[in-house]
Every structure is written in structure tokens, then in C-alpha cells.
Scaffold this motif. Structure first.
Motif, PDB file in Angstrom:
ATOM      1  N   ILE A 152       0.885  -1.172   0.000  1.00 59.01           N
ATOM      2  CA  ILE A 152       0.000   0.000   0.000  1.00 59.01           C
ATOM      3  C   ILE A 152       0.916   1.214   0.000  1.00 59.01           C
ATOM      4  CG2 ILE A 152      -1.763   1.282   1.256  1.00 59.01           C
ATOM      5  CD1 ILE A 152      -2.754  -1.386   2.357  1.00 59.01           C
ATOM      6  N   MET A 174      -1.429  -1.682  -4.289  1.00 59.77           N
ATOM      7  CA  MET A 174      -2.477  -0.668  -4.274  1.00 59.77           C
ATOM      8  C   MET A 174      -1.855   0.647  -3.793  1.00 59.77           C
ATOM      9  SD  MET A 174      -5.157  -3.062  -2.155  1.00 59.77           S
ATOM     10  CE  MET A 174      -6.580  -1.987  -2.291  1.00 59.77           C
ATOM     11  N   ASP A 218      -2.489   4.305  -1.542  1.00 55.79           N
ATOM     12  CA  ASP A 218      -3.049   4.511  -0.211  1.00 55.79           C
ATOM     13  C   ASP A 218      -4.550   4.773  -0.224  1.00 55.79           C
ATOM     14  OD1 ASP A 218      -2.555   6.846  -1.546  1.00 55.79           O
ATOM     15  OD2 ASP A 218      -2.078   8.009   0.234  1.00 55.79           O
ATOM     16  N   GLY A 266      -6.538   2.805  -2.090  1.00 56.04           N
ATOM     17  CA  GLY A 266      -7.137   1.546  -2.492  1.00 56.04           C
ATOM     18  C   GLY A 266      -7.227   1.349  -3.984  1.00 56.04           C
ATOM     19  N   SER A 310      -3.716  10.821  -4.722  1.00 55.95           N
ATOM     20  CA  SER A 310      -3.639  10.360  -3.339  1.00 55.95           C
ATOM     21  C   SER A 310      -4.018  11.502  -2.405  1.00 55.95           C
ATOM     22  CB  SER A 310      -2.222   9.882  -3.012  1.00 55.95           C
ATOM     23  OG  SER A 310      -2.041   9.772  -1.604  1.00 55.95           O
ATOM     24  N   GLY A 319      -6.582   2.530   1.868  1.00 55.24           N
ATOM     25  CA  GLY A 319      -5.910   1.379   1.288  1.00 55.24           C
ATOM     26  C   GLY A 319      -5.832   0.207   2.246  1.00 55.24           C
TER      27      GLY A 319
END
Length: 330
Positions: free
Chosen positions: A158, A193, A195, A197, A230, A237
């Protein structure tokens, strides 16, 4: 002789009377002209003067009104200035209070860092002593590498893809991902992935990426330019990874890479993860959460950096993982 003298007198008298009559006639004519023209001129002059006086009075009233309005605005501005000065003084006091708390917190962090270094030195000394007593071939049952357990069958990365990470720490992120993959010679599945998701490979959404050398190289190559949006918070995530991949029969290791946390509550996130990442019959968590903090803001740390460290340290502690804070970009 006598007749000539009387005629001269009569001629003189008639001429004198003519002159006098002409003079009176001229005066009467002047009087008539003056009497006819003068009242008209006086009346026009009086009307013009009254109009000018009224115009001047109206302008004077308008000027007085403008002066009163300007005075009112000046009074309002003076009152607003006083309020602003009071607010500025209050903010200055608040800033001084926050700076005092920050100084105290920095001193505490320095003390904690010193204690951590002492503890690390003590652990290393203990490790050397154990090796001397137990032999060089001794292996711990916990199977730790660099302080991080590597007993997971599945691993999930993540990664914070915010601007600060991408601009300030991306070469180091590539190295740490590669190093993490290297300590796992083979696993049953990998997933990457950000952070929030978002999946690196949308075709494997909700699935596991097969662990092959080609897949590992594809992950590294794609990561070089992977920069989705992000919000600088690993919470989404982490929750998405646990919700999607948690299974009682799988050992999963999550690796969180980031530099700060934009959220506010640490406790709410920890409690939410506790509810979904339950322990097995031995008391161990099925999903192990590890975290690496990158020193993007180390020169000028802020509250978001401290919140990230607090969140990752607590999540790692409660979920059988390790939090590692990097101090430089080497």
C-alpha cells in the motif's frame, strides 16, 4: 440803428431756446430708453443669482452628506481595526502556546529517539551474545529480517502516491519495494495498491497477482511512473486490502509506504482495523501490518508526520507488524 439791436436779441433768443429744447428732448429720450430697458436687465440678473445660490446650497448639502458618510466609514474602519488588532493579539498568544507545545514535543521525540537508539544497540549486543553462545547457525523461530517478520504467504503493498512522495522519495520507494520482494523468494500471491485503495493492475482487482519473476519485474517497471491521485492517508488502502483479502486460512503481510497522514483520528482507524483483522486461535493476527516511513518532511516535520508515525506504530504493534522510520534517503 435801434431796429438792428432788437433783431439780434431775438435771433439769439430763438437759437438758445432751440438748443434747450433739443437738450430736454435728448434727456427725455434717454430717460425713456433707460426706463424701458433697465427693469428687464435687473430682473434677469436677480433670477440668475438666485439659481446660482440655490445650486451652491445644494452642492454644500451634498458635500456635508459625503463628509458625514466618510466620517461614519472612518468610525467603522477604526472599530474593525481595533477588532483585528485584538484578534491578532489572540492569535499571537495561541501561536506562542502551540510553539511551546511543539518545543516540548520535539524534546520528547529527541529523548525517545535517543532511547530507541540505545535499545537498538542493546538488541544488537544481545544478538551478538546469543550468536556467540548458540552458534552462528542459530535461527530465530520468529523468522525476522531487519526486524520485520517475513512469514507471510501473501503480500500487499500500500503505497502513498501523493506529490510529496513521488517528488521526494520515489527512487527510495522503488528500492524498498525491490528489497521487500527480495526477502520473499516465493509467495502465493502479490498485490499492489495506492493509499486510497486504487489497484496498480486493474485486471487483478480483487484477485492475487501470480508470483513470477516476470510479474515482479512488471511491478517495479510500472511503479517507476505510477502516480495516481492520493489524499496522503493510508487508511482507505489498509481497509480495502483487509476487507478484500482477509481470510482465516491465509497469512497476509501488508507493507504500508508513506510519509504523512492527512486524517485526524488515530484511534478510530486502529479500532476499525481491530474489528476486521481478528486474531486466530493462537492469538496472532491473520493480516500482519508493517509500515515504512520515508523522511520526506524530516527537515521540517509537521503534525501530519507525527500522526503518520503514531498511526503506523500503533497499527504495527496491534497487528503483529513492525514500523520502520527511515532517517535518510540512502
Amino acid at each position: 440803428m435801434g431796429k438792428r439791436s432788437r433783431r439780434d436779441v431775438e435771433e439769439f433768443s430763438v437759437s438758445f431756446l432751440d438748443v434747450i429744447c433739443c437738450g430736454f428732448g435728448a434727456i427725455i429720450l434717454l430717460l425713456m430708453i433707460t426706463k424701458t430697458v433697465e427693469p428687464v436687465l435687473l430682473e434677469k440678473t436677480a433670477v440668475n443669482l438666485e439659481g446660482q445660490v440655490a445650486s451652491r446650497e445644494q452642492a454644500l448639502f451634498e458635500i456635508k452628506g459625503q463628509i458625514n458618510e466618510l466620517r461614519r466609514q472612518l468610525d467603522d474602519a477604526s472599530g474593525q481595526l481595533d477588532d483585528n488588532l485584538l484578534e491578532l493579539a489572540r492569535l499571537q498568544r495561541e501561536l506562542n502556546r502551540i510553539l511551546g507545545r511543539f518545543t516540548a514535543t520535539s524534546e520528547q521525540n529527541d529523548s525517545m529517539r535517543i532511547e530507541t537508539m540505545k535499545l537498538a544497540a542493546a538488541r544488537q549486543s544481545l544478538t551478538d551474545e546469543m550468536e556467540r553462545l548458540l552458534g552462528a547457525d542459530f535461527r530465530r523461530q520468529t523468522d525476522l529480517v531487519g526486524g520485520i517478520a517475513v512469514d507471510s504467504e501473501y503480500i500487499v503493498f500500500i503505497i502513498d502516491t501523493s506529490g510529496s512522495m513521488f517528488a521526494g522519495a520515489w527512487p527510495q520507494v522503488l528500492r524498498k519495494v525491490q528489497e521487500t520482494l527480495d526477502v520473499y523468494p516465493t509467495v502465493k500471491g502479490i498485490q499492489v495498491m495506492n493509499d486510497m485503495g486504487e489497484y496498480m493492475f486493474g485486471g487483478f482487482r480483487g484477485q492475487w497477482i501470480p508470483d513470477t519473476p516476470a510479474r515482479r519485474q512488471s511491478i517495479i517497471n510500472t511503479l517507476r511512473t505510477w502516480n495516481p491521485f492520493s489524499n496522503s492517508s493510508p487508511v482507505e488502502g489498509i481497509q480495502a486490502a483487509i476487507d478484500t483479502y482477509y481470510a482465516p486460512d491465509k497469512r497476509i503481510g501488508i507493507y504500508v509506504f508513506g510519509d504523512d497522514y492527512s486524517g485526524n483520528s488515530v484511534e478510530e482507524v486502529v479500532d476499525a482495523v481491530d474489528r476486521i483483522n481478528v486474531a486466530d486461535e493462537t492469538g496472532q493476527r491473520r493480516v500482519r501490518i508493517n509500515a515504512v516511513g520515508f523522511p520526506v518532511h524530516l527537515q521540517r516535520p509537521n503534525a501530519r508526520v507525527y500522526r503518520f508515525a503514531a498511526l503506523m506504530r500503533e497499527l504495527a504493534y496491534r497487528n503483529d507488524g513492525t514500523f520502520v522510520g527511515l532517517s535518510d534517503f540512502q
